[in-house]
Design a protein around this motif. Structure first.
Motif, PDB file in Angstrom:
ATOM      1  N   ASP A 216       3.496  -7.093  16.197  1.00  0.00           N
ATOM      2  CA  ASP A 216       4.915  -6.711  16.113  1.00  0.00           C
ATOM      3  C   ASP A 216       5.064  -5.226  16.373  1.00  0.00           C
ATOM      4  O   ASP A 216       4.089  -4.475  16.375  1.00  0.00           O
ATOM      5  CB  ASP A 216       5.485  -7.087  14.732  1.00  0.00           C
ATOM      6  N   TYR A 234       1.069  -8.018  -4.249  1.00  0.00           N
ATOM      7  CA  TYR A 234       1.395  -6.705  -3.689  1.00  0.00           C
ATOM      8  C   TYR A 234       2.506  -6.899  -2.662  1.00  0.00           C
ATOM      9  O   TYR A 234       2.351  -7.655  -1.707  1.00  0.00           O
ATOM     10  CB  TYR A 234       0.188  -6.035  -3.008  1.00  0.00           C
ATOM     11  N   GLY A 242       4.857 -11.054  -2.517  1.00  0.00           N
ATOM     12  CA  GLY A 242       3.528 -10.498  -2.301  1.00  0.00           C
ATOM     13  C   GLY A 242       2.445 -11.560  -2.293  1.00  0.00           C
ATOM     14  O   GLY A 242       1.293 -11.291  -2.673  1.00  0.00           O
TER      15      GLY A 242
HETATM   16  N1  LIG Z   1       3.675  -7.163   9.960  1.00  0.00           N
HETATM   17  C1  LIG Z   1       3.721  -6.305   8.946  1.00  0.00           C
HETATM   18  N2  LIG Z   1       4.149  -5.034   9.147  1.00  0.00           N
HETATM   19  C2  LIG Z   1       4.207  -4.155   8.140  1.00  0.00           C
HETATM   20  N3  LIG Z   1       3.831  -4.425   6.862  1.00  0.00           N
HETATM   21  C3  LIG Z   1       3.398  -5.665   6.604  1.00  0.00           C
HETATM   22  C4  LIG Z   1       3.310  -6.665   7.610  1.00  0.00           C
HETATM   23  N4  LIG Z   1       2.841  -7.793   7.045  1.00  0.00           N
HETATM   24  C5  LIG Z   1       2.654  -7.519   5.753  1.00  0.00           C
HETATM   25  N5  LIG Z   1       2.988  -6.236   5.474  1.00  0.00           N
HETATM   26  C6  LIG Z   1       2.889  -5.568   4.170  1.00  0.00           C
HETATM   27  O1  LIG Z   1       2.087  -6.357   3.330  1.00  0.00           O
HETATM   28  C7  LIG Z   1       2.808  -6.678   2.131  1.00  0.00           C
HETATM   29  C8  LIG Z   1       2.324  -8.015   1.599  1.00  0.00           C
HETATM   30  O2  LIG Z   1       2.709  -9.049   2.493  1.00  0.00           O
HETATM   31  P1  LIG Z   1       2.863 -10.522   1.923  1.00  0.00           P
HETATM   32  O3  LIG Z   1       3.238 -11.392   3.036  1.00  0.00           O
HETATM   33  O4  LIG Z   1       1.651 -10.843   1.135  1.00  0.00           O
HETATM   34  O5  LIG Z   1       4.018 -10.390   0.866  1.00  0.00           O
HETATM   35  P2  LIG Z   1       5.568 -10.146   1.131  1.00  0.00           P
HETATM   36  O6  LIG Z   1       5.905 -10.400   2.554  1.00  0.00           O
HETATM   37  O7  LIG Z   1       5.909  -8.787   0.599  1.00  0.00           O
HETATM   38  O8  LIG Z   1       6.225 -11.238   0.197  1.00  0.00           O
HETATM   39  P3  LIG Z   1       6.101 -12.810   0.372  1.00  0.00           P
HETATM   40  O9  LIG Z   1       5.253 -13.273  -0.752  1.00  0.00           O
HETATM   41  O10 LIG Z   1       7.486 -13.266   0.248  1.00  0.00           O
HETATM   42  O11 LIG Z   1       5.488 -13.102   1.689  1.00  0.00           O
HETATM   43  C9  LIG Z   1       4.247  -6.624   2.541  1.00  0.00           C
HETATM   44  O12 LIG Z   1       5.106  -6.423   1.432  1.00  0.00           O
HETATM   45  C10 LIG Z   1       4.248  -5.441   3.503  1.00  0.00           C
HETATM   46  O13 LIG Z   1       4.237  -4.223   2.775  1.00  0.00           O
END
Ligand SMILES: Nc1ncnc2c1ncn2[C@@H]1O[C@H](COP(=O)(O)OP(=O)(O)OP(=O)(O)O)[C@@H](O)[C@H]1O
Ligand SMILES: [Mg+2]
Length: 317
Positions: A216, A234, A242
């Motif tokens: 992305d 996190y 997270g």
């Molecule tokens: N493509 C990305 N670009 C930037 N930061 C990212 C990306 N993917 C993940 N992150 C970072 O990693 C963190 C953890 O991602 P994760 O998918 O585990 O949880 P989340 O998206 O915050 O919540 P959810 O549990 O709803 O998925 C995110 O909160 C973000 O800070």
């Protein structure tokens, strides 16, 4: 209501996650999987399951909720669309049938998730099917399509010719791709209010593995946070659980693969998912997943398409 939907969405991923996280999941029983998937529910798959880390019940419950949300939200939206269409006057039966087909497909996905959770709790081994990665990529993109369009994100894909089949549970890999795409949509939206928002999937062979990259042009991750983002709970997001990445990594490792995060040299992130391959002579032909629904059907009256699409994607924001 919203909380309930969210809770429900997480189930599909939750199954695999349970096996990956809960000690003993996937070990007690050794019979093969479903009749048609007829995978080689192999010793190898069980060995892989043994390598998985042991997550807590909070992570397991949270992940189940995390994954069930998308199909349940889509079912609700399409059912509402059908009801409004029927109330609007004379209807085209073919169109109603199309909406119902999508509802059935989403319900089937949800029940597949639940089935895997049950299998995990019962200690059954994960599936180890030879599957077409391009097909899984296309299904994942179809599932986020309405959400991506509602958020003006261009999602593209490129699958290398003659890509070998991967080995594992395609539904679990689909869940991983959904989580990665969901994060990509969040990331580009957060930094590009007006500019070009893009996410792409590239599938290619590398060193005997099938590598699927989800890239992305979003906000990216600070170098010091690269491993932290895989830790359960996190999140840098206002309403993030997270759990998406920790669950996804557990799923991938349970399938004998690897999931890593790379900061792009210019902007944004690339997540690389490496999957095992096996001798093409052992291929099992045909689709093994419930067909991905074509998306959310636009309301026929009321002009609420965007709201509906946003509400129906796999994302909660
Ligand atoms: N493509 C990305 N670009 C930037 N930061 C990212 C990306 N993917 C993940 N992150 C970072 O990693 C963190 C953890 O991602 P994760 O998918 O585990 O949880 P989340 O998206 O915050 O919540 P959810 O549990 O709803 O998925 C995110 O909160 C973000 O800070
Ligand atoms: Mg996420």
């Amino acid at each position: 209501m919203r909380w309930l939907s969210f809770l429900l969405v997480g189930v599909s991923s939750g199954v695999a996650f349970a096996a990956a996280i809960v000690p003993g999941f996937g070990r007690r029983r050794s019979h093969s999987g479903g009749p048609t998937e007829s995978v080689q529910s192999s010793n190898h798959a069980r060995e892989i399951a043994h390598l998985s880390p042991a997550p807590g019940m909070n992570e397991l419950a949270g992940s189940i909720a995390h994954e069930l949300n998308q199909p349940l939200t889509a079912i609700t939206s399409n059912a509402q669309a059908a009801r409004e269409y029927l109330a609007s006057g004379p209807c085209d039966p073919a169109e109603v049938r199309e909406i119902l087909d999508d509802i059935v497909a989403d319900a089937s996905r949800a029940s597949e998730i639940v089935r895997r959770v049950r299998a995990l709790i019962l200690g059954e081994a994960p599936s180890a099917i030879h599957f077409n990665v391009g097909e899984v990529v296309d299904q994942a993109i179809a599932l986020v399509d309405a959400n991506a369009r509602a958020r003006s994100v261009l999602v593209s894909r490129e699958v290398a010719d003659s890509l070998p089949r991967a080995v594992g549970d395609p539904m679990e890999i689909q869940l991983v791709l959904l989580n990665l795409l969901s994060n990509a949509l969040d990331a580009v939206e957060s930094v590009r209010p007006h500019g070009e928002r893009s996410a792409s999937i590239l599938a290619q062979e590398r060193n005997g593995m099938v590598v699927v990259s989800v890239r992305d042009n979003g906000c990216g991750v600070e170098p010091g946070q690269l491993e932290r983002i895989f830790q359960p709970f996190y999140s840098s997001k206002h309403k993030g659980m997270g759990l998406g990445l920790s669950f996804s990594r557990a799923l991938v490792e349970r399938n004998g693969g690897r999931l890593s995060a790379i900061r792009n040299s210019n902007t944004g992130m690339t997540f690389e998912l490496s999957l095992r391959t096996e001798d093409a002579s052992q291929d099992l032909r045909g689709s093994v997943l419930p067909l991905a629904p074509r998306g959310i059907h636009p309301l026929h009256h009321g002009g609420k398409n965007d709201e509906r699409n946003a509400a129906n994607g796999m994302y909660r924001r």
